[in-house]
Scaffold this motif. Structure first.
Motif, PDB file in Angstrom:
ATOM      1  N   ASP A   1      83.824  13.899  52.140  1.00 41.62           N
ATOM      2  CA  ASP A   1      82.679  13.133  52.647  1.00 41.62           C
ATOM      3  C   ASP A   1      81.371  13.748  52.164  1.00 41.62           C
ATOM      4  O   ASP A   1      81.338  14.888  51.673  1.00 41.62           O
ATOM      5  CB  ASP A   1      82.721  13.100  54.182  1.00 41.62           C
ATOM      6  CG  ASP A   1      82.663  14.488  54.786  1.00 41.62           C
ATOM      7  OD1 ASP A   1      81.553  15.058  54.877  1.00 41.62           O
ATOM      8  OD2 ASP A   1      83.733  15.030  55.153  1.00 41.62           O
ATOM      9  N   GLU A   2      80.304  13.004  52.328  1.00 40.59           N
ATOM     10  CA  GLU A   2      79.002  13.426  51.783  1.00 40.59           C
ATOM     11  C   GLU A   2      78.506  14.726  52.419  1.00 40.59           C
ATOM     12  O   GLU A   2      77.895  15.565  51.753  1.00 40.59           O
ATOM     13  CB  GLU A   2      77.975  12.309  51.969  1.00 40.59           C
ATOM     14  CG  GLU A   2      78.128  11.175  50.976  1.00 40.59           C
ATOM     15  CD  GLU A   2      78.029  11.643  49.538  1.00 40.59           C
ATOM     16  OE1 GLU A   2      77.122  12.443  49.232  1.00 40.59           O
ATOM     17  OE2 GLU A   2      78.866  11.234  48.712  1.00 40.59           O
ATOM     18  N   GLN A   3      78.727  14.907  53.717  1.00 39.42           N
ATOM     19  CA  GLN A   3      78.268  16.125  54.375  1.00 39.42           C
ATOM     20  C   GLN A   3      78.976  17.350  53.805  1.00 39.42           C
ATOM     21  O   GLN A   3      78.340  18.373  53.514  1.00 39.42           O
ATOM     22  CB  GLN A   3      78.515  16.048  55.882  1.00 39.42           C
ATOM     23  CG  GLN A   3      78.004  17.284  56.637  1.00 39.42           C
ATOM     24  CD  GLN A   3      78.214  17.169  58.142  1.00 39.42           C
ATOM     25  OE1 GLN A   3      78.607  16.130  58.645  1.00 39.42           O
ATOM     26  NE2 GLN A   3      77.946  18.250  58.863  1.00 39.42           N
ATOM     27  N   THR A   4      80.295  17.250  53.638  1.00 37.36           N
ATOM     28  CA  THR A   4      81.046  18.368  53.066  1.00 37.36           C
ATOM     29  C   THR A   4      80.607  18.628  51.637  1.00 37.36           C
ATOM     30  O   THR A   4      80.433  19.786  51.222  1.00 37.36           O
ATOM     31  CB  THR A   4      82.557  18.082  53.107  1.00 37.36           C
ATOM     32  OG1 THR A   4      82.955  17.841  54.451  1.00 37.36           O
ATOM     33  CG2 THR A   4      83.351  19.255  52.539  1.00 37.36           C
TER      34      THR A   4
ATOM     35  N   ALA B   1      77.693  18.105  50.311  1.00 40.21           N
ATOM     36  CA  ALA B   1      76.384  18.761  50.321  1.00 40.21           C
ATOM     37  C   ALA B   1      76.515  20.245  50.656  1.00 40.21           C
ATOM     38  O   ALA B   1      75.843  21.094  50.047  1.00 40.21           O
ATOM     39  CB  ALA B   1      75.464  18.073  51.328  1.00 40.21           C
ATOM     40  N   GLN B   2      77.389  20.578  51.609  1.00 39.59           N
ATOM     41  CA  GLN B   2      77.613  21.982  51.962  1.00 39.59           C
ATOM     42  C   GLN B   2      78.216  22.756  50.792  1.00 39.59           C
ATOM     43  O   GLN B   2      77.813  23.896  50.519  1.00 39.59           O
ATOM     44  CB  GLN B   2      78.543  22.076  53.177  1.00 39.59           C
ATOM     45  CG  GLN B   2      77.921  21.602  54.475  1.00 39.59           C
ATOM     46  CD  GLN B   2      78.932  21.645  55.621  1.00 39.59           C
ATOM     47  OE1 GLN B   2      80.050  21.139  55.500  1.00 39.59           O
ATOM     48  NE2 GLN B   2      78.542  22.251  56.728  1.00 39.59           N
TER      49      GLN B   2
END
Length: 279
Positions: free
Chosen positions: A242-245, A247-248
């Motif tokens: 997913d996008e959050q992962t 980005a991290q």
């Protein structure tokens, strides 16, 4: 895992996302790997002319460089399992008009005409065979007696920290990262010098010479994030998260590369084997 399944997996990988990523980043990767290309070009005798086979030729940079060195007296043939990369290579030779040609096939199985080549070269193209002895024996049959082999392959991951920085930094976020298994097809499959020597000897090559080389490589800093998000184990897994992962991962991995960043450049040493043998 049996040989057929490993071969099928390599074909799928290099004709899928990995192959397309190489085509898209062709210009950047050509410059990054130019020092290795120069070593192989220097190893090919222009005076002898003749025919050269480039194994795992990718998008054709080294094939074309050798063809330019040989001139009209010779011909260089590139072979690769990746359909998109061979398509890109054929487009390059058509634009340039250099005496070179390309085969979309697995060099491990391809029915080469016997004793047709004078020299075989490879820039990081020989570490992915499912059966290395079988592959080098098949290539040997395509080379005339007295012909030469010149390959460059990576040494081990411990000597190439740049190449494993992304996966080490991303591991806490990406538990499904594909493992790098010793002696299995992949970037570091030829890390063990004794194993490489044994493969060449068992496949009919003689005069085997495997020596370490350390080559300074440069990548524009602006290309660092595209590089580690496209290639290697992280590049394989990142499209699935997913996008959050994502980005991290990008933030953490980019910070982990700081020791290699010098202003507008990323610099690292590539620890490799320069492999030579005779037919």
């Amino acid at each position: 895992m049996d040989v057929t399944r490993r071969t099928d997996e390599q074909a799928a990988r290099w004709s899928g996302a990995s192959g397309h990523a190489w085509v898209e980043a062709q210009a950047v990767l050509d410059e990054l790997l130019r020092p290795y290309e120069d070593l192989l070009v220097d190893a090919v005798s222009a005076e002898r002319g003749g025919r050269v086979l480039d194994v795992g030729c990718g998008t054709g940079s080294t094939t074309l460089a050798v063809a330019r060195r040989l001139g009209p007296a010779g011909h260089c043939v590139g072979i690769d399992i990746s359909e998109p990369m061979i398509t890109a290579a054929r487009a390059r030779v058509e634009r340039e008009g250099t005496p070179a040609s390309f085969i979309h096939a697995d060099a491990q199985e391809h029915p080469f005409e016997p004793a047709i080549f004078d020299t075989v070269i490879s820039r990081f193209g020989v570490m992915f065979f499912s059966d290395s002895v079988r592959a080098f024996a098949n290539i040997r049959r395509a080379v005339r007696d007295g012909g030469e082999l010149h390959c460059i392959a990576w040494r081990g991951p411990a000597e190439n920290p740049f190449m494993t920085t992304a996966e080490r930094a991303a591991a806490p976020f990406l538990p499904n990262l594909p493992a790098r298994l010793p002696d299995q097809p992949g970037q570091f499959a030829f890390a063990d010098r004794d194993r490489v020597h044994r493969i060449l000897k068992e496949s009919g090559w003689t005069g085997i010479d495997i020596r370490p080389i350390d080559v300074e490589c440069v990548l524009p800093e602006s290309e660092l994030v595209p590089y580690f998000t496209r290639f290697g184990p992280v590049g394989q897994v990142l499209p699935e998260v997913d996008e959050q992962t994502r980005a991290q991962v990008v933030e953490t991995v980019r910070a982990a590369f700081d020791p290699f960043v010098h202003g507008t450049e990323v610099r690292f040493t590539g620890a490799c084997w320069f492999i030579g043998a005779q037919a």
